[in-house]
Design a protein around this motif. Structure first.
Motif, PDB file in Angstrom:
ATOM      1  N   HIS A 196       0.847  -1.197   0.000  1.00 60.78           N
ATOM      2  CA  HIS A 196       0.000   0.000   0.000  1.00 60.78           C
ATOM      3  C   HIS A 196       0.881   1.244   0.000  1.00 60.78           C
ATOM      4  N   ARG A 199      -2.747   5.799   2.020  1.00 63.25           N
ATOM      5  CA  ARG A 199      -4.139   5.388   1.848  1.00 63.25           C
ATOM      6  C   ARG A 199      -4.597   5.574   0.397  1.00 63.25           C
ATOM      7  N   ILE A 200      -3.631   5.839  -0.492  1.00 63.11           N
ATOM      8  CA  ILE A 200      -3.970   6.076  -1.896  1.00 63.11           C
ATOM      9  C   ILE A 200      -4.362   4.781  -2.591  1.00 63.11           C
ATOM     10  N   ALA A 201      -3.598   3.717  -2.311  1.00 64.25           N
ATOM     11  CA  ALA A 201      -3.879   2.449  -2.992  1.00 64.25           C
ATOM     12  C   ALA A 201      -3.475   1.285  -2.102  1.00 64.25           C
ATOM     13  N   ILE A 203      -3.148  -2.822  -2.636  1.00 63.99           N
ATOM     14  CA  ILE A 203      -3.144  -3.834  -3.701  1.00 63.99           C
ATOM     15  C   ILE A 203      -2.719  -5.171  -3.107  1.00 63.99           C
ATOM     16  N   LEU A 214      -7.244  -4.857  -6.482  1.00 66.94           N
ATOM     17  CA  LEU A 214      -7.184  -3.497  -5.956  1.00 66.94           C
ATOM     18  C   LEU A 214      -8.374  -3.263  -5.039  1.00 66.94           C
ATOM     19  N   ASN A 216     -11.307  -1.367  -3.432  1.00 68.95           N
ATOM     20  CA  ASN A 216     -12.195  -0.244  -3.704  1.00 68.95           C
ATOM     21  C   ASN A 216     -12.899   0.130  -2.401  1.00 68.95           C
ATOM     22  N   TYR A 229      -0.808  -5.421 -14.906  1.00 71.14           N
ATOM     23  CA  TYR A 229      -0.355  -4.881 -13.623  1.00 71.14           C
ATOM     24  C   TYR A 229       0.455  -5.888 -12.807  1.00 71.14           C
ATOM     25  N   LEU A 251       1.140   1.669 -11.135  1.00 68.13           N
ATOM     26  CA  LEU A 251       0.197   1.045 -10.219  1.00 68.13           C
ATOM     27  C   LEU A 251      -1.188   1.652 -10.417  1.00 68.13           C
ATOM     28  N   VAL A 253      -4.689   3.311  -9.443  1.00 67.64           N
ATOM     29  CA  VAL A 253      -5.187   4.177  -8.359  1.00 67.64           C
ATOM     30  C   VAL A 253      -6.570   4.659  -8.771  1.00 67.64           C
ATOM     31  N   PHE A 254      -7.497   4.606  -7.841  1.00 69.37           N
ATOM     32  CA  PHE A 254      -8.833   5.134  -8.118  1.00 69.37           C
ATOM     33  C   PHE A 254      -8.772   6.653  -8.142  1.00 69.37           C
TER      34      PHE A 254
END
Length: 259
Positions: A196, A199-201, A203, A214, A216, A229, A251, A253-254
């Motif tokens: 991780h 707190r962005i992503a 996985i 990922l 959500n 990926y 990577l 990222v939402f």
């Protein structure tokens, strides 16, 4: 005038001589007595002088002793004044500390309920947050609840641990980390590697590196990623573990507001 015979003159002369001799003897006795009297007086004077000297020495000793006593009294008086000031200062400190203790009791009455609210808020935050190291974070909250019920832990220590937990949670927002754990894919659970970026992503990748997911946070579910990926995620995991030097990698990222 009648004539005196030679015999009478001789007798008279002898009587005069005897009288003179007797007078000399008496004078000698008187002189001896005078010498004796003077010697006695001298002896008495010597004794008197010795007594005077002794009395003088005793007086000097008593005077010195008195002065020493006065000096000691002054020293003791000064020391007693010093001790009294210390005692007065300690009494003032005791009064101040007692006021602080009374204040602490009032503070405790407000702090303890606050800590329970902080723990509940932390638990709720973890429940809604990205689930990185989720088991460890939930365990930390349970430990805090147990500590709150432990009478052997002081209130100050309890508060310190609560603040420490908040600091750890804040740190998750800046950490680039990788770890291994269990992933729940809705009906099946498997062991995976997680990485991780704050707190962005968050996985996850299967241990055979053939599947990646990922998280959500909007849907509170894992979404599987395409094969493109797999290699970047493997590299990111190795970089987080310091098995590869830090470098740019691709990577998912939402985007903000994405569903």
């Amino acid at each position: 005038m009648s004539k005196v015979s030679k015999k009478s003159l001789i007798a008279t002369a002898m009587v005069g001589a005897l009288a003179l001799a007797g007078s000399n003897i008496a004078a000698a006795d008187a002189l001896t007595d005078l010498h004796k009297a003077e010697a006695q007086n001298f002896k008495q004077s010597a004794k008197s002088q010795a007594k005077i000297n002794s009395i003088y020495e005793q007086t000097q000793d008593l005077l010195a002793e008195y002065r020493n006593t006065v000096d000691e009294a002054d020293v003791l008086r000064g020391y007693n004044d010093h001790v009294q000031r210390m005692v007065d200062g300690q009494k003032a400190n005791i009064v101040s500390l007692q006021k602080q203790i009374n204040g602490i009791d009032k503070i405790k009455q407000g702090v303890i309920p606050l800590m329970y609210k902080m723990i509940d808020s932390l638990d709720k935050f973890i429940e809604l947050d990205v689930p990185m190291n989720i088991e460890r974070r939930k365990e930390r909250v349970e430990n805090l609840r147990a500590i709150m019920d432990d009478s052997n832990v002081s209130v100050s220590e309890q508060f310190r641990l609560v603040l420490e937990a908040y600091e750890i949670e804040a740190g998750y927002g800046t950490i680039f980390d990788a770890y291994q754990g269990e992933i729940d894919l809705g009906g099946r659970t498997l062991t995976a590697d997680f990485v991780h970026m704050g707190r962005i992503a968050l996985i996850a990748q299967s241990l055979d590196a053939k599947h990646s997911w990922l998280w959500n946070n909007e849907t509170r579910a894992w979404e599987e990623l395409g094969d493109e990926y797999l290699k970047p995620i493997t590299d990111a995991i190795r970089m987080a573990r310091k098995q590869l030097p830090m470098d740019l990698t691709k990577l998912p990222v939402f985007a903000a507001g994405a569903k």
